[in-house]
Design an enzyme around this catalytic site. Structure first.
Site, PDB file in Angstrom:
ATOM      1  N   CYS A 122      64.445  52.768  61.095  1.00 55.58           N
ATOM      2  CA  CYS A 122      63.070  52.294  60.957  1.00 55.58           C
ATOM      3  C   CYS A 122      62.671  51.294  62.036  1.00 55.58           C
ATOM      4  O   CYS A 122      61.489  51.029  62.234  1.00 55.58           O
ATOM      5  CB  CYS A 122      62.854  51.685  59.575  1.00 55.58           C
ATOM      6  SG  CYS A 122      63.193  52.817  58.214  1.00 55.58           S
ATOM      7  N   HIS A 255      56.520  47.297  60.079  1.00 50.58           N
ATOM      8  CA  HIS A 255      57.058  48.549  59.550  1.00 50.58           C
ATOM      9  C   HIS A 255      56.577  48.696  58.114  1.00 50.58           C
ATOM     10  O   HIS A 255      56.676  47.763  57.308  1.00 50.58           O
ATOM     11  CB  HIS A 255      58.582  48.514  59.617  1.00 50.58           C
ATOM     12  CG  HIS A 255      59.249  49.586  58.829  1.00 50.58           C
ATOM     13  ND1 HIS A 255      58.847  50.909  58.871  1.00 50.58           N
ATOM     14  CD2 HIS A 255      60.297  49.542  57.966  1.00 50.58           C
ATOM     15  CE1 HIS A 255      59.615  51.616  58.079  1.00 50.58           C
ATOM     16  NE2 HIS A 255      60.503  50.823  57.506  1.00 50.58           N
ATOM     17  N   ASN A 285      56.857  55.259  53.467  1.00 47.61           N
ATOM     18  CA  ASN A 285      57.699  54.777  54.560  1.00 47.61           C
ATOM     19  C   ASN A 285      58.008  55.962  55.476  1.00 47.61           C
ATOM     20  O   ASN A 285      58.760  56.861  55.097  1.00 47.61           O
ATOM     21  CB  ASN A 285      58.985  54.181  53.984  1.00 47.61           C
ATOM     22  CG  ASN A 285      59.905  53.612  55.053  1.00 47.61           C
ATOM     23  OD1 ASN A 285      59.749  53.864  56.240  1.00 47.61           O
ATOM     24  ND2 ASN A 285      60.899  52.847  54.612  1.00 47.61           N
TER      25      ASN A 285
END
Length: 328
Positions: A122, A255, A285
């Site tokens: 990520c 993020h 996500n």
């Protein structure tokens, strides 16, 4: 003359299939797994996510986002001399050929530009931007296409409600170019392999089969605890390096992992929530794609404008984390 790398184009792409919490709850109920919209939203802030079609690969999503970024930048693919793709879900097992090389081919780029993948989960987009920035400042490359692209739906265990409800698919891209005007002001990257087991896909390819598990595993509480600590720290590191304060930030583009982590970071930095770009509610996500996706949306709806100071930061498996401070 001081050379900077500057963002001149952004783009994003979401697969057509939109999956709501209701859709997912119904799918899990058929397996005897109980969840609800309220349970998902209260723990993550997520209401919807997108899943790639069976014939869509990370490179396909990447190319769609890249074309939009190139169009905004006013650049032809042949003008790009470096392609970097951040992805934890590359087109091929073993990660070769790289997804970046496949993107290069699909964009029709045959000018001997360099191309490679970056793997920091990520945090991948932040890592890729930092690498691109270094290449441009060194004079090695002039126009760099940086992409985050993921099809996380392919590595989710739909018998595990604690992880399968969190992730989605998508891609985001930027075009960086060499500039005499300040663009990327500071970058900082970190990793700590002691925490490699709290977020992983613990399988290996051996003898043509997967040894171990090919599904994503996450120790949610451990990831949360570490994330809220390191995101504040790295943001302050980057601000200090740029001789700036949080009060000079126009936007925080974190993020998009979990709304509670995101709000905690903004609060610790003393930023009002209306200065934070939030897309996790609609995209889930999307790992390395989440930051460029959010950046592109805020660019195109007019929130982020030329001259704005933007902080982008992320955490990911490895354990990795980093931040980039940009003047748009």
């Amino acid at each position: 003359m001081t050379l900077y790398s500057k963002i001149i184009g952004t783009g994003s792409y979401l697969p057509a299939k939109r999956v709501s919490n209701g859709d997912l709850t119904e799918q899990l109920a058929a397996k005897g797994i109980e969840t609800s919209d309220e349970w998902i939203v209260s723990r993550s802030g997520i209401s919807n996510r997108h899943y790639a079609a069976p014939d869509e690969l990370s490179s396909d999503l990447a190319v769609a986002a890249a074309r939009k970024a190139l169009e905004m930048a006013g650049k032809h693919p042949e003008e790009i001399d470096l392609v970097i793709v951040a992805s934890s879900t590359p087109d091929f097992h073993g990660s070769f050929p790289s997804t970046a090389c496949i993107v290069q081919r699909k964009l029709g780029m045959h000018n001997n530009s360099a191309a490679f993948d970056v793997q920091a989960v990520c945090s991948g987009f932040v890592y890729a931007v930092s690498v691109a920035d270094a290449f441009i400042k060194s004079g090695a490359h002039k126009n760099v296409l940086v992409i985050g692209a993921e099809v996380f739906s392919r590595i989710l265990d739909f018998n595990d409600r604690t992880t399968c409800v969190l992730f989605g698919d998508g891609a985001g891209a930027i075009v960086l170019t060499a500039s005499e005007e300040p663009g990327i002001l500071a970058c900082k990257l970190h990793a700590d392999g002691r925490y490699s087991d709290i977020l992983s896909v613990p399988g290996t390819l051996a003898g043509g089969a997967i040894a171990g598990s090919a599904f994503l595993y996450m120790d949610g509480p451990a990831v949360f605890k570490l994330a809220v600590t390191v995101l504040e720290q790295v943001a302050n590191e980057v601000l200090e390096h740029a001789h700036m304060t949080a009060g000079q930030l126009d936007w925080l583009v974190p993020h998009q992992a979990n709304i509670r982590i995101m709000k905690s970071t903004a609060k610790k930095l003393g930023l009002p929530l209306d200065k934070m770009v939030v897309t996790v509610d609609q995209h889930g996500n999307t790992s390395a794609a989440s930051i460029p996706l959010a950046l592109d949306i805020a660019m195109r709806d007019g929130r982020i404008k030329a001259g704005d100071n933007v902080m982008m930061e992320g955490v990911g498996g490895g354990f990795t984390w980093g931040a980039v401070l940009v003047r748009m």
